[in-house]
Design a protein around this motif. Structure first.
Motif, PDB file in Angstrom:
ATOM      1  N   ARG A 155       0.847  -1.202   0.000  1.00  0.00           N
ATOM      2  CA  ARG A 155       0.000   0.000   0.000  1.00  0.00           C
ATOM      3  C   ARG A 155       0.881   1.250   0.000  1.00  0.00           C
ATOM      4  N   GLY A 156       1.964   1.160  -0.794  1.00  0.00           N
ATOM      5  CA  GLY A 156       2.855   2.288  -0.940  1.00  0.00           C
ATOM      6  C   GLY A 156       4.055   2.227  -0.038  1.00  0.00           C
ATOM      7  N   GLY A 157       4.202   1.161   0.760  1.00  0.00           N
ATOM      8  CA  GLY A 157       5.343   1.060   1.672  1.00  0.00           C
ATOM      9  C   GLY A 157       5.892  -0.352   1.674  1.00  0.00           C
ATOM     10  N   LYS A 158       5.826  -0.979   2.840  1.00  0.00           N
ATOM     11  CA  LYS A 158       6.385  -2.320   2.978  1.00  0.00           C
ATOM     12  C   LYS A 158       5.510  -3.351   2.268  1.00  0.00           C
ATOM     13  N   ILE A 159       6.149  -4.488   1.990  1.00  0.00           N
ATOM     14  CA  ILE A 159       5.442  -5.581   1.323  1.00  0.00           C
ATOM     15  C   ILE A 159       4.509  -6.236   2.329  1.00  0.00           C
ATOM     16  N   LEU A 160       3.234  -6.330   1.940  1.00  0.00           N
ATOM     17  CA  LEU A 160       2.246  -6.944   2.839  1.00  0.00           C
ATOM     18  C   LEU A 160       2.154  -8.450   2.617  1.00  0.00           C
ATOM     19  N   ILE A 207       7.800   3.626 -11.431  1.00  0.00           N
ATOM     20  CA  ILE A 207       6.979   2.574 -10.830  1.00  0.00           C
ATOM     21  C   ILE A 207       6.147   3.148  -9.682  1.00  0.00           C
ATOM     22  N   ARG A 208       6.773   4.044  -8.897  1.00  0.00           N
ATOM     23  CA  ARG A 208       6.045   4.634  -7.754  1.00  0.00           C
ATOM     24  C   ARG A 208       4.837   5.436  -8.266  1.00  0.00           C
ATOM     25  N   GLU A 209       5.039   6.180  -9.363  1.00  0.00           N
ATOM     26  CA  GLU A 209       3.956   6.991  -9.924  1.00  0.00           C
ATOM     27  C   GLU A 209       2.789   6.112 -10.355  1.00  0.00           C
ATOM     28  N   ARG A 210       3.099   5.002 -11.020  1.00  0.00           N
ATOM     29  CA  ARG A 210       2.027   4.122 -11.495  1.00  0.00           C
ATOM     30  C   ARG A 210       1.340   3.407 -10.343  1.00  0.00           C
ATOM     31  N   SER A 211       2.107   3.039  -9.321  1.00  0.00           N
ATOM     32  CA  SER A 211       1.512   2.364  -8.171  1.00  0.00           C
ATOM     33  C   SER A 211       0.586   3.313  -7.408  1.00  0.00           C
ATOM     34  N   GLU A 212       1.013   4.586  -7.215  1.00  0.00           N
ATOM     35  CA  GLU A 212       0.191   5.549  -6.486  1.00  0.00           C
ATOM     36  C   GLU A 212      -1.080   5.871  -7.248  1.00  0.00           C
ATOM     37  N   ALA A 213      -1.011   5.794  -8.579  1.00  0.00           N
ATOM     38  CA  ALA A 213      -2.223   6.017  -9.364  1.00  0.00           C
ATOM     39  C   ALA A 213      -3.294   4.995  -9.021  1.00  0.00           C
ATOM     40  N   ILE A 217      -8.759  -4.989  -0.135  1.00  0.00           N
ATOM     41  CA  ILE A 217      -8.487  -6.142   0.726  1.00  0.00           C
ATOM     42  C   ILE A 217      -8.634  -5.687   2.161  1.00  0.00           C
ATOM     43  N   LEU A 218      -9.537  -6.344   2.878  1.00  0.00           N
ATOM     44  CA  LEU A 218      -9.835  -6.000   4.277  1.00  0.00           C
ATOM     45  C   LEU A 218     -10.221  -4.529   4.384  1.00  0.00           C
ATOM     46  N   GLY A 219     -10.955  -4.065   3.380  1.00  0.00           N
ATOM     47  CA  GLY A 219     -11.500  -2.713   3.442  1.00  0.00           C
ATOM     48  C   GLY A 219     -10.575  -1.629   2.954  1.00  0.00           C
ATOM     49  N   GLU A 220      -9.372  -1.913   2.503  1.00  0.00           N
ATOM     50  CA  GLU A 220      -8.457  -0.881   2.038  1.00  0.00           C
ATOM     51  C   GLU A 220      -7.938  -1.219   0.652  1.00  0.00           C
ATOM     52  N   CYS A 221      -7.693  -0.178  -0.127  1.00  0.00           N
ATOM     53  CA  CYS A 221      -7.155  -0.366  -1.491  1.00  0.00           C
ATOM     54  C   CYS A 221      -5.710  -0.882  -1.397  1.00  0.00           C
ATOM     55  N   THR A 222      -5.464  -1.966  -2.064  1.00  0.00           N
ATOM     56  CA  THR A 222      -4.146  -2.628  -2.020  1.00  0.00           C
ATOM     57  C   THR A 222      -3.636  -2.809  -3.443  1.00  0.00           C
ATOM     58  N   VAL A 223      -2.369  -2.430  -3.656  1.00  0.00           N
ATOM     59  CA  VAL A 223      -1.758  -2.590  -4.982  1.00  0.00           C
ATOM     60  C   VAL A 223      -1.286  -4.037  -5.136  1.00  0.00           C
ATOM     61  N   ILE A 224      -1.666  -4.616  -6.271  1.00  0.00           N
ATOM     62  CA  ILE A 224      -1.260  -6.001  -6.588  1.00  0.00           C
ATOM     63  C   ILE A 224      -0.284  -5.936  -7.769  1.00  0.00           C
ATOM     64  N   ASP A 225       0.950  -6.344  -7.514  1.00  0.00           N
ATOM     65  CA  ASP A 225       1.979  -6.359  -8.564  1.00  0.00           C
ATOM     66  C   ASP A 225       2.270  -7.803  -8.948  1.00  0.00           C
ATOM     67  N   CYS A 226       2.198  -8.043 -10.259  1.00  0.00           N
ATOM     68  CA  CYS A 226       2.487  -9.395 -10.795  1.00  0.00           C
ATOM     69  C   CYS A 226       3.788  -9.323 -11.602  1.00  0.00           C
ATOM     70  N   PHE A 227       4.778 -10.161 -11.221  1.00  0.00           N
ATOM     71  CA  PHE A 227       6.104 -10.168 -11.861  1.00  0.00           C
ATOM     72  C   PHE A 227       6.273 -11.447 -12.701  1.00  0.00           C
ATOM     73  N   ILE A 228       6.470 -11.295 -14.010  1.00  0.00           N
ATOM     74  CA  ILE A 228       6.770 -12.443 -14.899  1.00  0.00           C
ATOM     75  C   ILE A 228       8.221 -12.296 -15.354  1.00  0.00           C
ATOM     76  N   ASP A 229       9.012 -13.313 -15.057  1.00  0.00           N
ATOM     77  CA  ASP A 229      10.451 -13.271 -15.369  1.00  0.00           C
ATOM     78  C   ASP A 229      10.656 -13.383 -16.882  1.00  0.00           C
ATOM     79  N   VAL A 230      11.215 -12.368 -17.517  1.00  0.00           N
ATOM     80  CA  VAL A 230      11.490 -12.378 -18.958  1.00  0.00           C
ATOM     81  C   VAL A 230      12.984 -12.189 -19.203  1.00  0.00           C
ATOM     82  N   THR A 231      13.798 -12.551 -18.218  1.00  0.00           N
ATOM     83  CA  THR A 231      15.244 -12.360 -18.351  1.00  0.00           C
ATOM     84  C   THR A 231      15.806 -13.139 -19.537  1.00  0.00           C
TER      85      THR A 231
END
Length: 602
Positions: free
Chosen positions: A28-33, A67-73, A107-121
């Motif tokens: 939610r803009g800080g630590k990983i939940l 990334i921060r700008e897009r997450s805060e959006a 989630i549990l009443g608060e907006c939560t950012v969900i980031d999905c990482f697909i490895d394309v290395t």
């Protein structure tokens, strides 16, 4: 509600998150939940370590703001799902490329950012490698002194090197990115070889180039070679030689074609001049040939007559050479036979001369033995009567007995006579064996004979040659009487025994084993030694006349040759097996009853 109040989110809220192959992280803009196991493997951090990290810690500084700008959006606005490619830094400091999808959910009443990482290395690395390979290919083609062009699967020119510019005269800037490669060669649009390879129209290729020496390349699979004249090139036109080959991807699919060309105008002009000179030369050759044909016909007749005469002369020469060789061989065999016959006669004569005095000596010893027996009996009577003599006479007799050691003389005289008789008998046996071996006193006629007797008598004669070199072991089987010329077979046995003894090394005492046996209507005799053996090149020639490995003056090379002839005369066979350092075995096979020669009276 603050992050600390719900941190961390329990995994039970996301039962499907652990089953997907993409990394999932919630914040939610800080630590990983929350982060699933795939996220842990992707970042190299354990779940416990992820729970202590700030979400932005994995991104490079130049990407964090974006990334921060897009997450805060997603935290403050109802933004749609956004996707981007970015790099993250793992716990080990490695850089990995991911395809990042950013969305949000309550989630549990608060907006939560969900980031999905697909490895394309891997894909990014492959793209980088492909780009590097493309740059390298471009450098190679541009630096190649051979004029080269490349088209892709859409028939678009991707490479047109500097050599092409110089030979064809069209700059690279006008060709790369176009499909006008035909314009360099033809006045109107038509496919070049590279186009036809990309399209796979082999029939069209053969139709267009069939009269221009088209052929498949012997070096590259799927490549073709051709040559053609282009009158619009240069001042007087040019001959060009083409080679076109397909370019394939990792799956073997054609993704383009490469075509090279060479200016062969000088070679073609030289070929035309050569053909002109060749035509003139052929005309001269034809004229000269007509002149030579007549002379050749006459010469061939002379040569034919001379060849006929030479052939006849060579035939006569070969016949005379063969006859001369046979005469020499026969002469040597006759000389050897005469020597053997002379030795046999001499041995028989010597045996006869020895036999007479030995007979006297043997008869005298038997008489002496009888006389001594009678004398001893008389002495026994004297001893019995000595008790009646006076004491002085008895003392004289006893003194004489002691002085002469009469008891010893009595025993020793008997032993001496027995040993002398045994010696004369042995001499008589040797003499008899010598006579049996030579048989000079009888005509040689075929008769049934005891081969064991012949072997024993021959061994007795050769004993002086053998006893210092080897011990003789007899392994006789049961042999019937064999129809043969025993004196001749004795010569064969003698030769084999002497050769076996001479094959023994000087540093050890060997063994000669004589074996006999019966096989059907035949008998066999083996003479085996544990001597030096023979290499194959010597073994294969030992029956050749005059072949010997002995020093000059030690052997004639006729012993085994004559032995071979004697065995052949007896309708038998003689074979040899030998191993260097192990020994040699000769095996003789003879029929028990010989067959009468064709035409002989029955």
């Amino acid at each position: 509600m603050h992050d600390d109040d719900i941190y961390p989110l329990p995994a039970s809220l996301f039962p499907l998150a652990e089953s997907v192959s993409a990394g999932i992280a919630l914040h939610r803009g800080g630590k990983i939940l929350f982060a699933n196991r795939t996220m842990a493997r992707l970042t190299g951090c354990s779940p416990a370590e992820l729970a202590t990290l700030d979400y932005w810690a994995f991104f490079q500084p130049n990407a964090q703001a974006r990334i921060r700008e897009r997450s805060e959006a997603h935290l403050w606005d109802d933004a749609p799902v956004c996707r981007c490619e970015t790099a993250i830094v793992t716990r080990q400091g490695d850089l990995r490329w991911v395809e990042l999808s950013i969305s949000h959910q309550d989630i549990l009443g608060e907006c939560t950012v969900i980031d999905c990482f697909i490895d394309v290395t891997v894909r990014k690395q492959a793209e980088a490698a492909q780009q590097q390979a493309q740059q390298l290919l471009t450098q190679i083609i541009d630096g190649d002194p051979v004029p080269t062009l490349v088209i892709d699967a859409r028939h678009t020119v991707t490479h047109w090197n500097h050599a092409c510019e110089q030979v064809i005269g069209i700059p690279t800037s006008e060709m790369v990115g176009t499909s006008r490669q035909w314009a360099a060669f033809y006045p109107s649009e038509r496919p070049i070889m590279a186009d036809l390879i990309v399209s796979g129209k082999i029939d069209s290729l053969l139709h267009l180039y069939g009269d221009k020496k088209l052929r498949r390349s012997p070096v590259i699979d799927g490549a073709y070679e051709a040559e053609d004249f282009f009158p619009r090139m240069g001042e007087h036109g040019r001959w060009l030689y083409f080679t076109a080959a397909p370019l394939r991807n990792a799956l073997g699919e054609v993704i383009g074609a490469i075509e090279t060309l060479q200016d062969i105008t000088e070679r073609k002009n030289a070929e035309m001049e050569l053909r002109t000179m060749q035509a003139e030369l052929e005309a001269k050759v034809t004229e000269r040939t007509a002149q030579l044909q007549q002379a050749k016909a006459s010469l061939e007749q002379d040569i034919a007559r001379r060849e006929t005469a030479e052939t006849e002369l060579l035939k006569r020469y070969a016949e005379l050479t063969e006859l001369n060789c046979r005469l020499q061989e026969t002469q040597q065999q006759l000389v050897q036979s005469e020597k053997l016959a002379s030795i046999g006669q001499l041995a028989a004569g010597v045996a006869h001369e020895i036999n007479n005095p030995i007979g006297y000596v043997n008869s005298n010893i038997r008489s002496l033995k009888g006389y001594m027996t009678q004398m001893l009996e008389v002495l026994d009577v004297y001893e019995a009567c000595s008790a009646a003599l006076p004491a002085t006479e008895q003392a004289r007799i006893e003194a004489a007995r002691e002085a002469a050691d009469f008891d010893f003389l009595r025993d020793d005289i008997s032993q001496l006579i027995s040993e002398s008789q045994e010696g004369t008998e042995r001499v008589s046996k040797i003499v008899q064996d010598l006579r049996d071996f030579s048989r000079a006193d009888t005509s040689q006629e075929w008769q049934a004979a005891d081969l064991h007797h012949g072997l024993d008598s021959t061994l007795n004669i050769a004993n002086n040659e053998i006893k210092y070199k080897a011990d003789v072991v007899r392994e006789y089987g049961n042999l019937p009487l064999v129809e043969c010329l025993l004196p001749q077979l004795n010569q064969v046995f003698m030769n084999l025994f002497v050769n076996a003894a001479q094959a023994m090394p000087d540093d050890r005492h060997g063994t000669i084993t004589v074996r006999t046996g019966t096989a059907g209507d035949e008998v066999w005799i083996e003479v085996a030694d544990n001597g030096s053996g023979m290499p194959p090149e010597v073994r294969d020639r030992i029956f050749d006349p005059f072949f010997t490995t002995k020093p000059v003056g030690k052997g004639t090379g006729l012993g085994l040759s004559l032995s071979y002839g004697i065995i052949q005369k007896h309708q038998g066979q003689i074979a040899v097996s030998s191993t260097p350092g192990v020994g040699t075995t000769f095996r003789i096979t003879l029929p028990i009853h010989r067959q009468a020669p064709a035409g002989a009276p029955q």
